[in-house]
Design an enzyme around this catalytic site. Structure first.
Site, PDB file in Angstrom:
ATOM      1  CG  ASN A 118      -0.223  -0.283   2.496  1.00  0.00           C
ATOM      2  OD1 ASN A 118       0.357  -1.361   2.666  1.00  0.00           O
ATOM      3  ND2 ASN A 118      -0.220   0.677   3.397  1.00  0.00           N
ATOM      4  CB  CYS A 141      -0.348  10.629  12.438  1.00  0.00           C
ATOM      5  SG  CYS A 141       0.331  12.028  11.575  1.00  0.00           S
TER       6      CYS A 141
HETATM    7  C1  PLP Z   1      -6.391  -0.363   3.206  1.00  0.00           C
HETATM    8  C2  PLP Z   1      -5.661  -1.582   3.532  1.00  0.00           C
HETATM    9  C3  PLP Z   1      -6.055  -2.402   4.600  1.00  0.00           C
HETATM   10  C4  PLP Z   1      -7.210  -2.047   5.497  1.00  0.00           C
HETATM   11  O1  PLP Z   1      -8.420  -2.241   4.818  1.00  0.00           O
HETATM   12  P1  PLP Z   1      -9.788  -1.732   5.461  1.00  0.00           P
HETATM   13  O2  PLP Z   1     -10.815  -2.301   4.544  1.00  0.00           O
HETATM   14  O3  PLP Z   1      -9.719  -0.247   5.417  1.00  0.00           O
HETATM   15  O4  PLP Z   1      -9.883  -2.285   6.826  1.00  0.00           O
HETATM   16  C5  PLP Z   1      -5.340  -3.541   4.827  1.00  0.00           C
HETATM   17  N1  PLP Z   1      -4.302  -3.879   4.067  1.00  0.00           N
HETATM   18  C6  PLP Z   1      -3.881  -3.124   3.038  1.00  0.00           C
HETATM   19  C7  PLP Z   1      -2.720  -3.553   2.217  1.00  0.00           C
HETATM   20  C8  PLP Z   1      -4.543  -1.948   2.749  1.00  0.00           C
HETATM   21  O5  PLP Z   1      -4.127  -1.196   1.735  1.00  0.00           O
END
Ligand code: PLP
Length: 425
Positions: free
Chosen positions: A193, A368
């Protein structure tokens, strides 16, 4: 059905024409402040697609009937309201399953990828601890994987957190030698991410399968963007979420393999026994229908949209790399098409972010946590110094970004970096 098409018409109106329309009309009160959600020229250009994405209008349209028309509880088996909702959930489940080459019973709906990761990791640990207490993961994982694993460690599980190469890729030899006879789970994300790096799913999957270890992958950033196939990639559990792919927030799923091998994590939420007992709680048909629509849209335009995003990404990098002292973080090609993570040497990261903030909405190489700014653990795992990690920006290009926007962002970023460097010297 009349109401339904009126919803669609309401959506195609500009905010001004909505305001001028007959306000007593019920349809226009569905989203009284829709106007405030529409893009306004004064708002910064959104380039933070890894944090979340706007819900695609086609997704919203697919969801609408399930709020007030077909509002039934899919678990109500005694009347038409329940049947309608159940039919919609069934269709959505089939669509999501087919997108990853799974069968519908293998899809367990959750509130998102965080919950799916928790169900996969804690659920496997709880169900299989008699067979071993060792779990393997990677330093660049999302906190929604690292934190449940840290929690398990506090309960007495043993964990190995593998390092990555400087380009963010996992070294398969290191994975192989980390596997022990008491290893029960390997968790490696499909797409990162922060730096967009794509891990070799098929290789990891076949290694885990050979060793009889369950393979979980957090595919929150990957679904609908890169090909995922639970069969050819030997994936046993996979976390998904809708809001990174132009679907609604608050909905996701865990894929749980049913055959060869059968995987049976322990439920983490108990109640009415929904979702094969793995996740109790009334299903949320609007979100589920929207999730499926988002997946379908993503898959159907994966190649063309991937090419478009990649060319925008390359255009941005071409311009930014004219500056001295810029560095690309993460593998140059093994990455998501819309991801660009760049370090700018000789500038203060916070000042840079603040400087470009009015023009572009991006994330920095820091997070943060409890009001304290910390450098990203992902960039630290690549070997970046704290200073360079702070002076990094993650550009997340998405479906609605244009070439013109990319050029504005490049110009603004370059001008800000130059002026910060001048002020410093
Ligand atoms: C956004 C994200 C999450 C969290 O997902 P949610 O649906 O917001 O709980 C977990 N892992 C990765 C790699 C993400 O990009």
């Amino acid at each position: 059905m009349v109401l339904l098409s009126a919803y669609a018409v309401a959506f195609s109106f500009s905010p001004r024409s909505v305001a001028r329309s007959d306000r007593s009309c019920y349809n226009f009160r569905v989203f009284p402040d829709r106007a405030s959600q529409l893009p306004m020229t004064s708002r910064p250009i959104y380039l933070d697609a890894h944090a979340t994405t706007p819900t695609d209008d086609r997704v919203v349209e697919a969801m609408l009937p399930y709020f007030s028309q077909q509002f039934g509880n899919p678990a109500s088996i005694t009347h038409q309201y329940g049947w309608e909702a159940e039919a919609a959930v069934k269709k959505a489940r089939e669509a999501i399953a087919s997108a990853i080459n799974a069968s519908p019973e293998e899809i367990i709906f959750t509130s998102g990828a965080t919950e799916a990761n928790n169900l996969a990791i804690k659920g496997i640990a709880e169900a299989y601890f008699s067979q071993g207490r060792h779990i393997v993961t990677v330093a660049t994982e999302h906190n929604a994987v690292l934190d449940p694993i840290a929690y398990l460690e506090s309960l007495g599980f043993e964990t190995t957190i593998l390092p990555v190469n400087a380009d963010g890729l996992l070294d398969l030899d290191k994975l192989e030698s980390a596997l022990r006879s008491d290893t029960i789970l390997v968790s490696v994300m499909a797409a990162n991410n922060e730096i967009g790096v794509l891990q070799p799913m098929a290789e990891i999957g076949s290694m885990c399968r050979d060793r009889g270890v369950f393979f979980h992958t957090d595919a929150a950033q990957a679904i609908g963007k890169i090909p995922i196939n639970v069969e050819t990639q030997n994936i046993d559990l996979m976390s998904l979420t809708a809001h990174k792919i132009y679907g609604p927030k608050g909905i996701g799923a865990l894929y749980v393999r049913r055959r060869q091998p059968r995987v049976r994590p322990a439920a983490q939420i108990h109640g009415g026994g929904h979702e094969r007992g793995l996740r109790s709680g009334t299903l949320y048909p609007p979100q589920i229908v929207g999730f499926a629509k988002a997946v379908e849209l993503g898959i159907s335009q994966m190649e063309t949209e991937g090419d478009r995003l990649q060319s925008l990404r390359d255009r941005l990098w071409q311009q930014l790399s004219q500056l001295d002292g810029v560095q690309l973080n993460g593998h140059p090609t093994q990455r998501l098409p819309g991801n660009l993570n760049v370090s700018f040497s000789g500038v203060d990261g916070q000042a840079l972010l603040l400087g470009i903030q009015p023009v572009v909405a991006v994330s920095s190489g820091s997070a943060c946590t409890s009001a304290k700014i910390e450098p990203s653990h992902v960039l630290a795992a690549l070997g970046l110094s704290e200073e360079r990690a702070y002076a990094s920006i993650r550009f997340g290009i998405g479906r609605f970004n244009t070439t013109e926007e990319i050029d504005v962002v490049a110009r603004e970023t370059i001008a800000t970096v130059k002026s910060l460097r001048r002020a410093k010297s």
